[in-house]
Design a protein around this motif. Structure first.
Motif, PDB file in Angstrom:
ATOM      1  N   ALA B 329      49.308  60.945  30.363  1.00  0.00           N
ATOM      2  CA  ALA B 329      50.081  60.762  29.135  1.00  0.00           C
ATOM      3  C   ALA B 329      50.786  59.412  29.169  1.00  0.00           C
ATOM      4  CB  ALA B 329      51.096  61.893  28.974  1.00  0.00           C
ATOM      5  N   GLN B 330      51.350  59.083  30.347  1.00  0.00           N
ATOM      6  CA  GLN B 330      52.052  57.807  30.505  1.00  0.00           C
ATOM      7  C   GLN B 330      51.097  56.635  30.379  1.00  0.00           C
ATOM      8  OE1 GLN B 330      54.056  58.622  34.197  1.00  0.00           O
ATOM      9  NE2 GLN B 330      55.973  57.758  33.424  1.00  0.00           N
ATOM     10  N   SER B 331      49.966  56.722  31.065  1.00  0.00           N
ATOM     11  CA  SER B 331      49.082  55.550  31.085  1.00  0.00           C
ATOM     12  C   SER B 331      48.433  55.329  29.725  1.00  0.00           C
ATOM     13  CB  SER B 331      48.063  55.644  32.216  1.00  0.00           C
ATOM     14  OG  SER B 331      47.067  56.565  31.905  1.00  0.00           O
ATOM     15  N   ARG B 332      48.201  56.383  28.965  1.00  0.00           N
ATOM     16  CA  ARG B 332      47.571  56.181  27.661  1.00  0.00           C
ATOM     17  C   ARG B 332      48.581  55.913  26.546  1.00  0.00           C
ATOM     18  NH1 ARG B 332      42.551  56.783  25.031  1.00  0.00           N
ATOM     19  NH2 ARG B 332      41.415  57.514  26.843  1.00  0.00           N
ATOM     20  N   TYR B 333      49.744  56.601  26.611  1.00  0.00           N
ATOM     21  CA  TYR B 333      50.698  56.513  25.489  1.00  0.00           C
ATOM     22  C   TYR B 333      52.077  55.956  25.858  1.00  0.00           C
ATOM     23  CZ  TYR B 333      47.196  59.615  23.414  1.00  0.00           C
ATOM     24  OH  TYR B 333      46.024  60.159  22.963  1.00  0.00           O
ATOM     25  N   GLY B 334      52.271  55.619  27.162  1.00  0.00           N
ATOM     26  CA  GLY B 334      53.565  55.098  27.562  1.00  0.00           C
ATOM     27  C   GLY B 334      54.605  56.192  27.710  1.00  0.00           C
ATOM     28  N   GLU B 335      55.881  55.780  27.659  1.00  0.00           N
ATOM     29  CA  GLU B 335      56.973  56.728  27.940  1.00  0.00           C
ATOM     30  C   GLU B 335      57.445  57.456  26.686  1.00  0.00           C
ATOM     31  OE1 GLU B 335      58.457  57.357  30.906  1.00  0.00           O
ATOM     32  OE2 GLU B 335      57.356  55.888  32.120  1.00  0.00           O
ATOM     33  N   GLY B 336      56.596  57.652  25.724  1.00  0.00           N
ATOM     34  CA  GLY B 336      57.015  58.233  24.455  1.00  0.00           C
ATOM     35  C   GLY B 336      57.011  59.745  24.418  1.00  0.00           C
ATOM     36  N   GLU B 337      56.825  60.261  23.190  1.00  0.00           N
ATOM     37  CA  GLU B 337      56.918  61.714  22.989  1.00  0.00           C
ATOM     38  C   GLU B 337      55.791  62.464  23.700  1.00  0.00           C
ATOM     39  OE1 GLU B 337      56.327  63.027  18.993  1.00  0.00           O
ATOM     40  OE2 GLU B 337      54.937  61.410  18.486  1.00  0.00           O
ATOM     41  N   GLU B 338      54.648  61.800  23.921  1.00  0.00           N
ATOM     42  CA  GLU B 338      53.542  62.481  24.605  1.00  0.00           C
ATOM     43  C   GLU B 338      53.947  62.840  26.036  1.00  0.00           C
ATOM     44  OE1 GLU B 338      53.276  59.527  23.111  1.00  0.00           O
ATOM     45  OE2 GLU B 338      51.982  59.892  21.365  1.00  0.00           O
ATOM     46  N   HIS B 339      54.546  61.870  26.722  1.00  0.00           N
ATOM     47  CA  HIS B 339      55.009  62.069  28.090  1.00  0.00           C
ATOM     48  C   HIS B 339      56.019  63.219  28.145  1.00  0.00           C
ATOM     49  CE1 HIS B 339      57.679  60.720  31.584  1.00  0.00           C
ATOM     50  NE2 HIS B 339      56.545  61.116  32.125  1.00  0.00           N
ATOM     51  N   THR B 340      56.969  63.207  27.223  1.00  0.00           N
ATOM     52  CA  THR B 340      57.989  64.257  27.167  1.00  0.00           C
ATOM     53  C   THR B 340      57.362  65.615  26.858  1.00  0.00           C
ATOM     54  OG1 THR B 340      59.459  62.582  26.259  1.00  0.00           O
ATOM     55  CG2 THR B 340      60.206  64.871  26.122  1.00  0.00           C
ATOM     56  N   ALA B 341      56.451  65.637  25.890  1.00  0.00           N
ATOM     57  CA  ALA B 341      55.830  66.911  25.486  1.00  0.00           C
ATOM     58  C   ALA B 341      55.072  67.540  26.644  1.00  0.00           C
ATOM     59  CB  ALA B 341      54.892  66.676  24.300  1.00  0.00           C
ATOM     60  N   VAL B 342      54.370  66.708  27.416  1.00  0.00           N
ATOM     61  CA  VAL B 342      53.586  67.238  28.538  1.00  0.00           C
ATOM     62  C   VAL B 342      54.518  67.774  29.639  1.00  0.00           C
ATOM     63  CG1 VAL B 342      51.980  66.604  30.391  1.00  0.00           C
ATOM     64  CG2 VAL B 342      51.536  65.847  28.056  1.00  0.00           C
ATOM     65  N   LEU B 343      55.559  67.010  29.966  1.00  0.00           N
ATOM     66  CA  LEU B 343      56.526  67.473  30.973  1.00  0.00           C
ATOM     67  C   LEU B 343      57.165  68.795  30.556  1.00  0.00           C
ATOM     68  CD1 LEU B 343      58.569  64.324  32.109  1.00  0.00           C
ATOM     69  CD2 LEU B 343      57.274  65.877  33.577  1.00  0.00           C
ATOM     70  N   GLU B 344      57.577  68.869  29.283  1.00  0.00           N
ATOM     71  CA  GLU B 344      58.242  70.084  28.810  1.00  0.00           C
ATOM     72  C   GLU B 344      57.279  71.267  28.719  1.00  0.00           C
ATOM     73  OE1 GLU B 344      60.348  68.986  25.253  1.00  0.00           O
ATOM     74  OE2 GLU B 344      61.968  68.026  26.410  1.00  0.00           O
ATOM     75  N   ALA B 345      56.001  70.980  28.423  1.00  0.00           N
ATOM     76  CA  ALA B 345      55.010  72.052  28.355  1.00  0.00           C
ATOM     77  C   ALA B 345      54.848  72.721  29.727  1.00  0.00           C
ATOM     78  CB  ALA B 345      53.663  71.501  27.883  1.00  0.00           C
ATOM     79  N   TRP B 346      54.746  71.900  30.770  1.00  0.00           N
ATOM     80  CA  TRP B 346      54.606  72.483  32.115  1.00  0.00           C
ATOM     81  C   TRP B 346      55.885  73.185  32.539  1.00  0.00           C
ATOM     82  CZ3 TRP B 346      50.008  73.484  33.690  1.00  0.00           C
ATOM     83  CH2 TRP B 346      48.937  72.658  33.331  1.00  0.00           C
ATOM     84  N   ALA B 347      57.029  72.606  32.192  1.00  0.00           N
ATOM     85  CA  ALA B 347      58.297  73.271  32.508  1.00  0.00           C
ATOM     86  C   ALA B 347      58.355  74.632  31.810  1.00  0.00           C
ATOM     87  CB  ALA B 347      59.473  72.393  32.068  1.00  0.00           C
ATOM     88  N   GLY B 348      57.773  74.701  30.624  1.00  0.00           N
ATOM     89  CA  GLY B 348      57.761  75.943  29.853  1.00  0.00           C
ATOM     90  C   GLY B 348      56.968  77.063  30.504  1.00  0.00           C
ATOM     91  N   VAL B 349      56.045  76.708  31.398  1.00  0.00           N
ATOM     92  CA  VAL B 349      55.287  77.751  32.113  1.00  0.00           C
ATOM     93  C   VAL B 349      55.753  77.853  33.571  1.00  0.00           C
ATOM     94  CG1 VAL B 349      53.288  77.514  30.595  1.00  0.00           C
ATOM     95  CG2 VAL B 349      53.335  76.244  32.766  1.00  0.00           C
ATOM     96  N   GLY B 350      56.849  77.169  33.888  1.00  0.00           N
ATOM     97  CA  GLY B 350      57.429  77.304  35.229  1.00  0.00           C
ATOM     98  C   GLY B 350      56.915  76.314  36.247  1.00  0.00           C
ATOM     99  N   ILE B 351      56.286  75.218  35.785  1.00  0.00           N
ATOM    100  CA  ILE B 351      55.845  74.175  36.716  1.00  0.00           C
ATOM    101  C   ILE B 351      56.713  72.947  36.486  1.00  0.00           C
ATOM    102  CG2 ILE B 351      53.917  72.663  37.394  1.00  0.00           C
ATOM    103  CD1 ILE B 351      52.043  75.023  36.710  1.00  0.00           C
ATOM    104  N   THR B 352      57.603  72.691  37.463  1.00  0.00           N
ATOM    105  CA  THR B 352      58.605  71.637  37.291  1.00  0.00           C
ATOM    106  C   THR B 352      58.491  70.601  38.405  1.00  0.00           C
ATOM    107  OG1 THR B 352      60.132  73.085  38.444  1.00  0.00           O
ATOM    108  CG2 THR B 352      60.265  73.082  36.043  1.00  0.00           C
ATOM    109  N   ASP B 353      59.454  69.697  38.479  1.00  0.00           N
ATOM    110  CA  ASP B 353      59.464  68.636  39.499  1.00  0.00           C
ATOM    111  C   ASP B 353      58.187  67.807  39.462  1.00  0.00           C
ATOM    112  OD1 ASP B 353      61.917  69.523  40.408  1.00  0.00           O
ATOM    113  OD2 ASP B 353      60.993  70.976  41.769  1.00  0.00           O
TER     114      ASP B 353
END
Lengths: 88, 360
Positions: B329-353
């Motif tokens: 997400a970072q390499s294709r779209y930078g530090e924008g909403e895509e990066h945040t959405a992916v991080l939050e999606a994994w956090a939403g299923v219990g995969i963090t850090d």
């Protein structure tokens, strides 16, 4: 002769199990012949099979073999179909 | 010498990398040596796989690979010998058999999404012909990918209908082929559940692409239309709400977890590959719906980048895959909403850090 089949995997990932006792059946001789052929060509341990393929655990009088789609012999397929009462 | 060779072979196929890593630092050189060499060979093979994947993109054995599919649909005629009788070839007229036509169209729809959205030319990105057999065996409640072709049963009509009815089921099978030619995720445990999830993700995306639905409009169901009328359920899996697709007297209840807290430990189903796939499936749903719009565009692109990028190990675990999606997400779209959405999606299923790579 007691024959049990446990089917796992498949696209749906839903488990099926059934058992029959050949002594209660008119086709006991035929089933015993199928069972004999089925265990002859089965593996002792489960393999990984193909994606979404069914796995079958066939137990005949305490001896268990593992087979997986699409590599079932005709005898194995007929036996599984008879025991599970479902297409195989 | 033989015993030594054998022990190395065993090391190579069975011992997980993290154990090898520990062994390679062992005080005894007889233990550390083979483990280190296996790790090195493993790294070499991964590099080779990456090179193969990259080369695959530009492979031009017989000129440029076609941007048109090459489909052939066969009728197994209720037998189990494959492929069976040839029924319809690329460009041929429609068959009188609707299962044949549905398979033909389903393979076409899948080819189109991979080509239009990601520039991929067929399963191997080099124009591999697409073969499928319908009417496999009798009353057969399944569909599978045998390593070379797709195989569809008719269902028994009691619980399951024809497996060529839902386009996402056909796309699911074809995606197993794409995975085989790319990351080749081992069909066992978490890597197997990731393999299954890839097939559900792109299966659902093909359906959304066909229907012209946005992430918000899609039903995110897998196998809708496959269950017979008497079954209490809407589909076989739900990416939106794993565990809710069916609850039936005969089928039982949908066993899929949606978060790591409910991860199912089992030896059946190759270690629950069709069960725990609910977790990465739900992560994709969360990322795609957070971003909105067409799910095959940004969320799908990120997932596709990871599947085909060459860094995804064949024995990858959920966390490995998650980390790669964050990086992609970072390499294709930078530090924008895509990066945040992916991080939050994994956090939403219990995969963090997932911030720092290599940290688990």
């Amino acid at each position: 002769m007691r024959i049990s089949v446990i089917r796992t995997g498949g696209f749906a990932g839903i488990e099926r199990r059934a058992e029959l006792d050949t002594s209660e059946r008119p086709d006991a001789t035929h089933l015993a012949a199928l069972a004999h052929q089925a265990v002859e060509k089965g593996a002792a341990a489960a393999g990984r099979g193909v994606p979404d393929g069914f796995h079958y655990e066939i137990t005949i009088d305490g001896r268990t073999v593992h087979v997986a789609d699409p590599h079932l012999s005709d005898a194995q397929r007929e036996l599984v179909r008879t025991v599970l009462k479902e297409g195989a | 010498m033989d015993a030594y060779t054998n022990s190395r072979r065993v090391f190579c196929t069975i011992v997980p990398p993290h154990v090898l890593d520990k062994l390679s630092h062992h005080d005894d050189p007889l233990v550390a040596g083979p483990a280190r060499r296996t790790l090195e060979r493993d790294a070499l093979e991964r590099t080779r796989r990456r090179i193969t994947t990259v080369r695959g993109v530009t492979a031009t054995l017989e000129g440029a690979p076609s941007s048109k599919p090459r489909r052939t649909i066969y009728d197994a005629e209720h037998e189990t010998r494959l492929p069976g009788k040839k029924m319809r070839e690329e460009g041929g007229t429609a068959s009188g058999d609707e299962s044949v036509n549905r398979a033909y169209n389903g393979l076409g729809a899948t080819f189109e999404l991979f080509l239009n959205a990601y520039g991929r030319r067929s399963i191997d990105d080099s124009g591999l012909p697409l073969n499928a057999s319908v009417h496999y065996s009798e009353d057969y409640n399944n569909a599978f990918w045998d390593g070379e072709q797709m195989v569809f049963g008719d269902g028994d009509g009691e619980v399951f209908l024809d497996f060529t009815i839902p386009v996402d089921v056909m796309a699911h099978e074809l995606t197993h082929g794409v995975t085989q030619y790319t990351a080749n995720l081992e069909y066992f445990g978490q890597s197997g559940a990731l393999n299954e999830s890839m097939s559900d993700v792109f299966g659902s995306l093909v359906k959304q692409h066909v229907l012209g639905q946005t992430a918000g409009e899609a039903d995110w169901l897998i196998g809708k239309g496959l269950l017979a009328e008497r079954v209490t359920g809407v589909a076989l899996r739900s990416m939106k709400a794993p565990g809710t697709a069916y609850d039936d007297d005969v089928l039982g209840k949908d066993p899929q977890p949606g978060t790591m807290d409910d991860f199912v430990h089992t030896s059946r189903d190759n270690g629950g590959v069709h069960i725990n796939s609910g977790i990465p499936n739900h992560a994709f749903y969360l990322a795609a719906t957070a971003l909105g719009g067409n799910a095959w565009e940004r969320a799908g692109q990120i997932w596709y980048d990871v599947l085909t990028g060459g860094d995804l190990a064949s024995d990858a675990q959920f966390t490995d895959f998650a980390q790669l999606t964050v990086a992609a997400a970072q390499s294709r779209y930078g530090e924008g909403e895509e990066h945040t959405a992916v991080l939050e999606a994994w956090a939403g299923v219990g995969i963090t850090d997932l911030g720092a790579r290599g940290e688990r």
